[in-house]
Write a protein that holds these residues in place. Structure first.
Motif, PDB file in Angstrom:
ATOM      1  N   ILE A 136      -2.237  44.659   1.997  1.00 45.76           N
ATOM      2  CA  ILE A 136      -1.847  43.934   3.215  1.00 45.76           C
ATOM      3  C   ILE A 136      -1.423  44.896   4.314  1.00 45.76           C
ATOM      4  CG2 ILE A 136      -0.161  42.321   4.185  1.00 45.76           C
ATOM      5  CD1 ILE A 136      -0.123  40.927   1.435  1.00 45.76           C
ATOM      6  N   ILE A 137      -0.589  45.872   3.954  1.00 46.45           N
ATOM      7  CA  ILE A 137      -0.089  46.831   4.953  1.00 46.45           C
ATOM      8  C   ILE A 137      -1.220  47.689   5.503  1.00 46.45           C
ATOM      9  CG2 ILE A 137       1.304  48.926   5.213  1.00 46.45           C
ATOM     10  CD1 ILE A 137       3.389  47.597   3.392  1.00 46.45           C
ATOM     11  N   GLY A 138      -2.033  48.240   4.611  1.00 47.47           N
ATOM     12  CA  GLY A 138      -3.165  49.053   5.061  1.00 47.47           C
ATOM     13  C   GLY A 138      -4.135  48.241   5.888  1.00 47.47           C
ATOM     14  N   GLY A 139      -4.339  46.957   5.509  1.00 47.53           N
ATOM     15  CA  GLY A 139      -5.249  46.099   6.248  1.00 47.53           C
ATOM     16  C   GLY A 139      -4.749  45.766   7.638  1.00 47.53           C
ATOM     17  N   LEU A 140      -3.447  45.525   7.779  1.00 43.26           N
ATOM     18  CA  LEU A 140      -2.875  45.203   9.095  1.00 43.26           C
ATOM     19  C   LEU A 140      -3.075  46.351  10.085  1.00 43.26           C
ATOM     20  CD1 LEU A 140       0.489  43.409   8.180  1.00 43.26           C
ATOM     21  CD2 LEU A 140      -1.473  42.417   9.378  1.00 43.26           C
ATOM     22  N   ILE A 141      -2.713  47.548   9.632  1.00 50.80           N
ATOM     23  CA  ILE A 141      -2.843  48.715  10.517  1.00 50.80           C
ATOM     24  C   ILE A 141      -4.313  49.070  10.727  1.00 50.80           C
ATOM     25  CG2 ILE A 141      -2.253  51.157  10.802  1.00 50.80           C
ATOM     26  CD1 ILE A 141       0.272  50.595   9.149  1.00 50.80           C
ATOM     27  N   GLY A 142      -5.102  48.977   9.664  1.00 48.58           N
ATOM     28  CA  GLY A 142      -6.523  49.294   9.763  1.00 48.58           C
ATOM     29  C   GLY A 142      -7.294  48.331  10.636  1.00 48.58           C
ATOM     30  N   TYR A 143      -6.862  47.053  10.643  1.00 53.52           N
ATOM     31  CA  TYR A 143      -7.539  46.060  11.478  1.00 53.52           C
ATOM     32  C   TYR A 143      -7.414  46.412  12.960  1.00 53.52           C
ATOM     33  CZ  TYR A 143      -8.653  41.660  13.789  1.00 53.52           C
ATOM     34  OH  TYR A 143      -9.193  40.704  14.614  1.00 53.52           O
ATOM     35  N   GLU A 144      -6.234  46.872  13.359  1.00 53.00           N
ATOM     36  CA  GLU A 144      -6.031  47.252  14.759  1.00 53.00           C
ATOM     37  C   GLU A 144      -6.945  48.416  15.134  1.00 53.00           C
ATOM     38  OE1 GLU A 144      -4.696  49.104  18.315  1.00 53.00           O
ATOM     39  OE2 GLU A 144      -4.678  50.042  16.352  1.00 53.00           O
ATOM     40  N   ARG A 145      -7.071  49.399  14.231  1.00 50.04           N
ATOM     41  CA  ARG A 145      -7.956  50.532  14.491  1.00 50.04           C
ATOM     42  C   ARG A 145      -9.430  50.097  14.508  1.00 50.04           C
ATOM     43  NH1 ARG A 145      -6.304  54.257  17.205  1.00 50.04           N
ATOM     44  NH2 ARG A 145      -5.378  52.375  18.064  1.00 50.04           N
ATOM     45  N   GLU A 146      -9.786  49.164  13.609  1.00 51.90           N
ATOM     46  CA  GLU A 146     -11.156  48.642  13.568  1.00 51.90           C
ATOM     47  C   GLU A 146     -11.471  47.891  14.858  1.00 51.90           C
ATOM     48  OE1 GLU A 146     -14.780  48.230  11.527  1.00 51.90           O
ATOM     49  OE2 GLU A 146     -12.986  48.965  10.515  1.00 51.90           O
ATOM     50  N   TYR A 147     -10.502  47.124  15.338  1.00 50.29           N
ATOM     51  CA  TYR A 147     -10.667  46.350  16.562  1.00 50.29           C
ATOM     52  C   TYR A 147     -10.903  47.264  17.757  1.00 50.29           C
ATOM     53  CZ  TYR A 147      -9.688  42.935  20.233  1.00 50.29           C
ATOM     54  OH  TYR A 147      -9.783  42.119  21.335  1.00 50.29           O
ATOM     55  N   GLN A 148     -10.286  48.456  17.723  1.00 52.17           N
ATOM     56  CA  GLN A 148     -10.457  49.438  18.793  1.00 52.17           C
ATOM     57  C   GLN A 148     -11.697  50.306  18.584  1.00 52.17           C
ATOM     58  OE1 GLN A 148      -8.621  49.469  21.480  1.00 52.17           O
ATOM     59  NE2 GLN A 148      -7.217  47.882  20.766  1.00 52.17           N
ATOM     60  N   ASN A 149     -12.473  49.960  17.540  1.00 51.19           N
ATOM     61  CA  ASN A 149     -13.728  50.677  17.244  1.00 51.19           C
ATOM     62  C   ASN A 149     -13.493  52.161  16.977  1.00 51.19           C
ATOM     63  OD1 ASN A 149     -16.520  50.747  16.815  1.00 51.19           O
ATOM     64  ND2 ASN A 149     -16.953  51.285  18.945  1.00 51.19           N
ATOM     65  N   ARG A 150     -12.498  52.454  16.155  1.00 52.61           N
ATOM     66  CA  ARG A 150     -12.164  53.833  15.815  1.00 52.61           C
ATOM     67  C   ARG A 150     -12.886  54.266  14.543  1.00 52.61           C
ATOM     68  NH1 ARG A 150     -11.043  55.199  20.677  1.00 52.61           N
ATOM     69  NH2 ARG A 150      -9.191  54.212  21.539  1.00 52.61           N
ATOM     70  N   PRO A 151     -13.016  55.593  14.320  1.00 53.70           N
ATOM     71  CA  PRO A 151     -13.767  56.084  13.155  1.00 53.70           C
ATOM     72  C   PRO A 151     -13.220  55.579  11.821  1.00 53.70           C
ATOM     73  CG  PRO A 151     -13.365  57.865  14.709  1.00 53.70           C
ATOM     74  CD  PRO A 151     -12.576  56.696  15.199  1.00 53.70           C
ATOM     75  N   ALA A 152     -11.898  55.597  11.656  1.00 58.87           N
ATOM     76  CA  ALA A 152     -11.282  55.108  10.417  1.00 58.87           C
ATOM     77  C   ALA A 152     -10.690  53.736  10.693  1.00 58.87           C
ATOM     78  CB  ALA A 152     -10.196  56.075   9.941  1.00 58.87           C
ATOM     79  N   GLY A 153     -11.238  52.721  10.028  1.00 57.26           N
ATOM     80  CA  GLY A 153     -10.818  51.364  10.335  1.00 57.26           C
ATOM     81  C   GLY A 153     -10.194  50.624   9.174  1.00 57.26           C
ATOM     82  N   PHE A 154     -10.590  49.375   9.006  1.00 54.01           N
ATOM     83  CA  PHE A 154      -9.959  48.434   8.079  1.00 54.01           C
ATOM     84  C   PHE A 154      -9.934  48.954   6.640  1.00 54.01           C
ATOM     85  CE2 PHE A 154     -10.255  44.452   5.527  1.00 54.01           C
ATOM     86  CZ  PHE A 154      -9.029  43.907   5.873  1.00 54.01           C
ATOM     87  N   ARG A 155     -11.100  49.189   6.059  1.00 55.09           N
ATOM     88  CA  ARG A 155     -11.167  49.573   4.642  1.00 55.09           C
ATOM     89  C   ARG A 155     -10.592  50.958   4.388  1.00 55.09           C
ATOM     90  NH1 ARG A 155     -17.215  48.765   2.932  1.00 55.09           N
ATOM     91  NH2 ARG A 155     -17.498  49.709   4.973  1.00 55.09           N
ATOM     92  N   THR A 156     -10.797  51.869   5.340  1.00 55.99           N
ATOM     93  CA  THR A 156     -10.278  53.226   5.158  1.00 55.99           C
ATOM     94  C   THR A 156      -8.764  53.226   5.026  1.00 55.99           C
ATOM     95  OG1 THR A 156     -12.119  54.117   6.447  1.00 55.99           O
ATOM     96  CG2 THR A 156     -10.222  55.558   6.108  1.00 55.99           C
ATOM     97  N   HIS A 157      -8.091  52.494   5.901  1.00 50.12           N
ATOM     98  CA  HIS A 157      -6.629  52.435   5.849  1.00 50.12           C
ATOM     99  C   HIS A 157      -6.144  51.753   4.568  1.00 50.12           C
ATOM    100  CE1 HIS A 157      -6.829  53.602  10.085  1.00 50.12           C
ATOM    101  NE2 HIS A 157      -5.534  53.797  10.050  1.00 50.12           N
ATOM    102  N   ILE A 158      -6.858  50.725   4.139  1.00 54.66           N
ATOM    103  CA  ILE A 158      -6.486  50.060   2.889  1.00 54.66           C
ATOM    104  C   ILE A 158      -6.593  51.027   1.715  1.00 54.66           C
ATOM    105  CG2 ILE A 158      -7.214  48.299   1.216  1.00 54.66           C
ATOM    106  CD1 ILE A 158      -7.892  46.478   3.521  1.00 54.66           C
ATOM    107  N   LEU A 159      -7.683  51.771   1.657  1.00 50.68           N
ATOM    108  CA  LEU A 159      -7.888  52.701   0.551  1.00 50.68           C
ATOM    109  C   LEU A 159      -6.832  53.801   0.537  1.00 50.68           C
ATOM    110  CD1 LEU A 159     -11.786  53.052   0.619  1.00 50.68           C
ATOM    111  CD2 LEU A 159     -10.402  51.886  -1.097  1.00 50.68           C
ATOM    112  N   VAL A 160      -6.500  54.320   1.720  1.00 53.44           N
ATOM    113  CA  VAL A 160      -5.470  55.366   1.793  1.00 53.44           C
ATOM    114  C   VAL A 160      -4.129  54.831   1.305  1.00 53.44           C
ATOM    115  CG1 VAL A 160      -4.115  56.799   3.371  1.00 53.44           C
ATOM    116  CG2 VAL A 160      -6.593  56.693   3.616  1.00 53.44           C
TER     117      VAL A 160
END
Length: 234
Positions: free
Chosen positions: A15-39
């Motif tokens: 949940i935590i990785g997804g919340l932060i990753g979603y914002e990065r994904e929304y901004q079309n950044r290199p590391a997004g939703f799944r990357t943050h979740i995995l980290v």
């Protein structure tokens, strides 16, 4: 550690990785939703491995007290390696493009997600949730504040075709200086200019434009100069 505790911590990491990753994904950044979740999951797993190691060490010493001087458990060593080791992912998100550096915020978000993941794995739920809220605020709300109140500059390249008359370059430079536009580089191109037989030149300006100055305003002013034939954004 019980099974449900492991499941709860892994779910919270997702949940935590997804919340932060979603914002990065929304901004079309290199590391997004799944990357943050995995980290975040990876850091959480490392934390729980540390806890298992400590628990196992305590049990072995309890069964064999003579091992107390031989067995040691460092609960922070593996976590420290995660915090420093996640840097290779952050480095991969930092891009150098047209003289500017992008991806620093995404790299920082990956690093802080790893830190929060460690906290989740160790069972510090309040710390994990509050730090996640703080990160989301920094990424979403403070971005709007930064865009509105913090002055930044944009790197732009302008190709100017003009008649080679005395003082033309000084005129352009004077305009940039009056608008607080910093000239990073000037290239005088040796190319034929379409529609001009003699006495024409082409220059490539690399400039830093303050936020309060519009790019369209600059182009419009330069194009209005009689000696200027064409202004192109590169």
């Amino acid at each position: 550690m019980r099974v449900y505790e492991v499941a709860v911590r892994l779910l919270l990491a997702i949940i935590i990785g997804g919340l932060i990753g979603y914002e990065r994904e929304y901004q079309n950044r290199p590391a997004g939703f799944r990357t943050h979740i995995l980290v975040c999951i990876g850091a959480c797993v490392i934390s729980m491995i540390q806890l298992y190691d400590v628990q196992k060490t305590v049990e072995m010493i309890g069964q064999n007290p003579q091992l107390s001087s031989a067995l040691k458990a460092d609960i922070g060593r593996i976590g420290a390696q995660v915090v420093s080791g996640v840097g290779f992912l952050g480095a991969g998100t930092i891009l150098h493009e047209k003289g500017s550096v992008k991806g620093l915020t995404t790299a920082a978000s990956l690093w802080v997600v790893a830190c929060i993941g460690l906290a989740v794995g160790l069972g510090y739920y309040v710390l994990s949730i509050l730090s996640t809220i703080a990160v989301v605020i920094a990424l979403v709300s403070l971005k709007k504040f930064e865009a509105k109140f913090i002055d930044k500059t944009n790197l732009v390249k302008l190709e100017i075709e003009y008649m080679d008359k005395q003082g033309m370059v000084q005129m352009v430079n004077g305009y940039f200086e009056g608008k607080s536009i910093k000239i990073k580089n000037i290239e005088f191109l040796i190319e034929e200019v379409d529609g001009c037989e003699d006495g024409c030149m082409k220059s490539l300006y690399t400039i830093l434009i303050p936020r309060h100055v519009r790019k369209s305003e600059i182009i419009k002013h330069l194009a209005s100069i009689e000696e200027v034939m064409r202004v192109t954004v590169k």
